[in-house]
Design an enzyme around this catalytic site. Sequence first.
Site, short mmCIF file in Angstrom:
data_model
loop_
_atom_site.label_atom_id
_atom_site.label_comp_id
_atom_site.label_asym_id
_atom_site.label_seq_id
_atom_site.Cartn_x
_atom_site.Cartn_y
_atom_site.Cartn_z
N CYS A 102 0.81 -1.23 0.00
CA CYS A 102 0.00 0.00 0.00
C CYS A 102 0.84 1.27 0.00
O CYS A 102 0.31 2.36 -0.22
CB CYS A 102 -0.93 0.01 1.21
SG CYS A 102 -1.99 -1.43 1.24
N HIS A 395 -8.98 3.72 -1.69
CA HIS A 395 -7.57 3.34 -1.53
C HIS A 395 -7.12 2.43 -2.67
O HIS A 395 -7.10 1.21 -2.53
CB HIS A 395 -7.42 2.65 -0.16
CG HIS A 395 -6.08 2.05 0.09
ND1 HIS A 395 -4.90 2.61 -0.34
CD2 HIS A 395 -5.72 0.91 0.75
CE1 HIS A 395 -3.89 1.85 0.03
NE2 HIS A 395 -4.36 0.81 0.68
N CYS A 425 0.72 2.66 6.76
CA CYS A 425 1.00 1.25 6.99
C CYS A 425 0.87 0.56 5.64
O CYS A 425 0.25 1.10 4.72
CB CYS A 425 0.00 0.66 7.98
SG CYS A 425 -1.72 0.90 7.49
#
Length: 438
Positions: A102, A395, A425
Amino acid sequence: MAKPNSNSPTALGANDRVAIVAGVRTPFARAWTAFKHWNEADLGRAVANELLNRVDIDPELIDELIFGCVSAPMDGPNVGREIVLRSQLPKHIPASTVQMYCASSAYAAVQGINALLLGTSEVVIAGGVESMSSARARFSLGLSHALQDVSRARNLQDRLKALSQIKAGDLLPEQPAIEEPTTGKSMGESAEDMAKLYGIGRQEQDAYAELTHHRAAAAYESGAFPEVMPVLHGENFDQVIERDNNLRADTTVERMARLKPVFDRRHGTVTAANASPLTDGASAVLLMRESRAKKLGLTPMAFVRSYAQVGIDIQRHNLLLGPTLATPIAFERAGVSLNDMDLVEMHEAFAAQVLANIKIWKDKDLCQGLGLDEAIGEVNMDTFNVHGGSVALGHPFGATGTRLITQLAGELQRRDKNLGLLTMCAAGGLGLSMVLER
Ligand SMILES: CC(=O)SCCNC(=O)CCNC(=O)[C@H](O)C(C)(C)COP(=O)(O)OP(=O)(O)OC[C@H]1O[C@@H](n2cnc3c(N)ncnc32)[C@H](O)[C@@H]1OP(=O)(O)O
């Protein structure tokens, strides 16, 4: 556990800093909606072209393009290069694709920053893209092996023999999964673990989700997202999407309370409303040294003061703790503390992960339990994710990092403030934090 390196410099390229000159992004669209007919390279091309059109810069001056993508397509896994080949960029520009789950596009920016500091490039486009809509189901390994044997077979008998090895179970396609190969746990299950371990309740998560939706909706109304470009979509590309389509200005805690938990159906608290959704989208930033920007007559949005990356032993600790472990290192490298931050942007994988990290930050015992020397400090919610975050905006894994860089740099500029932190994160127990300054 990673420890701050006391020999680190206090700022990056202090005499000639790395500038974020501009940033753009597509609207973020829930998977299988607006961008169903777009692929990774074309979404990336759209933001690269838009960046060139918005900044008055000769494309010949771009030295390198670096893109992040988590689920790279099999028929062109170097998405960065495919973007260059399809965009207005000169075809001789080298391009690469990086993967840090991510945090991939933040890591693409880090690669660009390093190239600028080393002097191997003078102008870099860094960005990221994800198309969950394009993620393909895979053949099982058993079926793949059998099909390879068939294609290598020299005669009908060998072909039939290869085909006879296929078992019924081999015919089932394998769906792409968001699971940790090491622990077998999904990201959502890790968020559930985190909520339980740090005592983050359902109501608290839903209240945070409501806040992030309302802030993001207000940001659109106040014109705080100039980086979002309109994009054509639909089967015939005859419709326009101008805003993130996960955004719900009218969402309320009461409505969210009706939803069932997804990852622990009996005792869980993580729902579709307080988790970031599966999303398609792309984002990119233009990076160069301060002196170069000056020569080109460009006004930077902000500069990079420091960054830090960490990896967490995910068999001992929760994998969504990246912001807690990476931030003290970025602060030490920048010679700053949380109190100095005018703005903080934290990637919202889940409301539970945001709330757990900021709970840990202010608690000395929890911080020391994770190997830090002291508490990071108490977050001021008035300057935290001021325009909402991934739970509301969406996202696209590969694109969130440069979305955060652009959003933070833009808001520092608009408010005429000095220092900001962005922190993420990422799967695999990874974390990345970056301090920006004006
Ligand atoms: C480091 C990292 O970033 S790790 C993070 C990685 N990301 C992830 O793991 C992705 C996590 N998210 C997901 O997997 C998916 O979004 C899920 C499984 C949580 C939810 O997926 P879906 O069930 O397809 O969500 P969907 O959009 O259909 O929503 C389910 C319901 O919640 C409702 N809902 C969703 N958000 C809201 C909201 N804010 N307010 C009110 N209702 C809402 C929807 O309307 C829908 O209701 P319906 O069933 O009556 O139509």
